[in-house]
Design a protein around this motif. Sequence first.
Motif, short mmCIF file in Angstrom:
data_model
loop_
_atom_site.label_atom_id
_atom_site.label_comp_id
_atom_site.label_asym_id
_atom_site.label_seq_id
_atom_site.Cartn_x
_atom_site.Cartn_y
_atom_site.Cartn_z
N VAL A 198 0.82 -1.21 0.00
CA VAL A 198 0.00 0.00 0.00
C VAL A 198 0.84 1.24 0.00
N GLU A 199 1.99 1.11 0.61
CA GLU A 199 2.74 2.32 0.92
C GLU A 199 3.51 2.86 -0.26
N SER A 258 -0.81 4.72 -6.17
CA SER A 258 -2.11 5.17 -5.69
C SER A 258 -2.89 5.84 -6.80
N THR A 315 -13.77 -2.34 -7.94
CA THR A 315 -12.50 -2.93 -7.52
C THR A 315 -12.51 -3.13 -6.03
N LEU A 316 -11.87 -4.20 -5.61
CA LEU A 316 -11.67 -4.45 -4.20
C LEU A 316 -10.19 -4.69 -4.05
N LEU A 317 -9.56 -3.98 -3.12
CA LEU A 317 -8.12 -4.13 -2.96
C LEU A 317 -7.81 -5.03 -1.79
N ILE A 375 -4.49 -5.94 0.61
CA ILE A 375 -3.11 -5.57 0.86
C ILE A 375 -2.36 -6.72 1.50
N ASN A 376 -2.94 -7.90 1.42
CA ASN A 376 -2.25 -9.08 1.94
C ASN A 376 -1.16 -9.51 0.97
N THR A 396 -5.78 -16.28 -3.10
CA THR A 396 -6.66 -17.28 -2.50
C THR A 396 -8.01 -16.67 -2.13
N ILE A 397 -7.97 -15.53 -1.47
CA ILE A 397 -9.22 -14.89 -1.06
C ILE A 397 -10.06 -14.51 -2.26
N ARG A 409 -11.80 -17.46 -3.61
CA ARG A 409 -12.94 -17.84 -2.77
C ARG A 409 -14.14 -16.95 -3.11
N PHE A 410 -13.88 -15.69 -3.40
CA PHE A 410 -14.97 -14.76 -3.67
C PHE A 410 -15.39 -14.73 -5.12
#
Lengths: 326, 326
Positions: free
Chosen positions: B70-71, B76, B93-95, B97-98, B105-106, B109-110
């Motif tokens: 993110v940093e 950005s 969009t869905l971010l 930051i993992n 993986t997430i 799942r979604f």
Amino acid sequence: MSVTIKDIARIAGVSYSTVSKALNDSPLVKKKTKEAILKVAEQLGYQPNMAAKSLVSKKSQIIGVAWPTVERPAWSTLITKINDLLGQQAYHTLLSINPVDSAITIFNRFHVDAILLFQEESRGRPGLPQSTVPILCYGKPEGQLSAVDVNRRKAMFAAVRYLYERNHRRLAYIGDLSPNDLIQQEKYIGFAEAIIQFGLPTHPLMTMNTAGNSADQGYRLTKQLLHSAYEPTAIVSGSYDITVGVMRALKEEGVIVPADLSLISYDNIPQMASFDVPITAVGAPIERIAAGIVDSLFAIINKTKLSPFCKQIEIELVERASCQPL
Amino acid sequence: MSVTIKDIARIAGVSYSTVSKALNDSPLVKKKTKEAILKVAEQLGYQPNMAAKSLVSKKSQIIGVAWPTVERPAWSTLITKINDLLGQQAYHTLLSINPVDSAITIFNRFHVDAILLFQEESRGRPGLPQSTVPILCYGKPEGQLSAVDVNRRKAMFAAVRYLYERNHRRLAYIGDLSPNDLIQQEKYIGFAEAIIQFGLPTHPLMTMNTAGNSADQGYRLTKQLLHSAYEPTAIVSGSYDITVGVMRALKEEGVIVPADLSLISYDNIPQMASFDVPITAVGAPIERIAAGIVDSLFAIINKTKLSPFCKQIEIELVERASCQPL
DNA sequence: GATAAAAATAACAACGTTGTAAAAATTTGC
DNA sequence: GCAAATTTTTACAACGTTGTTATTTTTATC
């Protein structure tokens, strides 16, 4: 086509409800079958379908973070911390950088478990869209929503007291006083309160409005201050960014910190230590804010608190090298 | 408890399949009933349940963005642009930051429709987790995945040619040469290639390694360069951040740009115009990158391209005031 | 005004999970 | 070795949508 619980059932030779239980480590299924099922799932590279899962369970293990202003670096580290903390509890965060309203709508559609709202500045009256999902505010509380807040007033008050106790009397405040930004104003109020309470002298040039949080303005106003008639013995800076500018100006003008001038800044972040002269700073440490937010998030998810609350994060003054007693 | 399609059906006095059709503006339902249903939905504040929706339709209208760092402010603005462009096509969009792996993986799942991977630097061999969802890389291509890439080599080559055509012969390169960051190295390779191709003289101090993208290093190395025996007539800077440092050092040393020294920088971003002397820069404009990414995203979603591709974003040299012919 | 064609609506099975109730298999007690 | 008690497994109805097929209503034709 992804592999489902039924595929596993077929291959493992059991019913799909048994697979579901096995996958959830239910005590209702025999250890041996459980292991067999788990192995098949593993081999097939099974990934649970969250849509189906959340459809029946009404839980998603997701926290939606509404972050309309990605470009605000100060919050990046905070979000990273929150993400880590949440990860430890098997929660995930999903960020939306859309305007608050549409972020809330989307998160509702997706039935996230809670929404965390980063509010740049208290917006005007127009309320937020209806939300079934509980919302937590960080920044400024909004309407009847629960919130986590840093006591900025207290922070600035503490900064002045710190200076006062070290015999400083002529202070200057460099910070953002934009009329629409209550957050910034609160800092100044803390400063002003302390000035009054300790009976410190005022001066027309005592407060300099950066009208924003830019290093450039901090730089410019510091130069202006230095060339003015007012000679403060200490400066209170409203934010990290401003301090960056202040320090640059001070250096250019050959002013030695803290020998010639003391400086204390808002924003209790590690970067404060990496100036030429490590900066004494006041504010809530990121870790504490993150922990406070995560706690509150769980509170609103589990409804342990019945009515909207506002959790105040305690501030801390970190002494470094930028202040010295007179 | 949120309001569902069945609630609307009950109140409007029709079957719930009619409501579904009305809500999707199907031509199969009479205009009059459609209007009536829409009104009820409106009044009830109906929000479609994405979980149910995507369960049956296998589409979520969501692009997952894996953004492990993110940093990184440079990205950005890019993400903001992409988000806007996607929004125009009714995508969100869905971010996450993992770390990349868990983000993928997430998102799987979604069942997001596509994943956009921001790769800070090409990581070592260990491959990505299995993904049913198509993935697009930005930054460095990874394995067999489709990618969008900026031709950094070409950009730097163009920068040198620009200088060469204006009779500059003694050049200096200030940039990141970290061995593990292929992206940065590519820039340098473009520079080096041009030096060779145009037969320009080399010098031990010609390339200065900032080992990272910090303004501070740019500042330090520029000072060092200025106090050295080598006297370049032009500097090529590897990034915006470095240029910030370079400019600060130049100013402090009283070097006038472009009269005493020309400067061209990588990173074609608007901020380049806001230096004391607007900086001539080379690179792919953010808008073009964003458009390229969005196009490619749709390509992988709709499978218009059959095999993995790598879309190169064309670069652009924006002439401003920081270079002058010798 | 009866019949065929067309338009509008309703019924219902999916989608991939979970949880509950029912059934089957195993263990226990005598 | 048989009934009762217990453990393990299965069947099936949810959850909120969509899309397909079946049914009803309306319109057009003679």
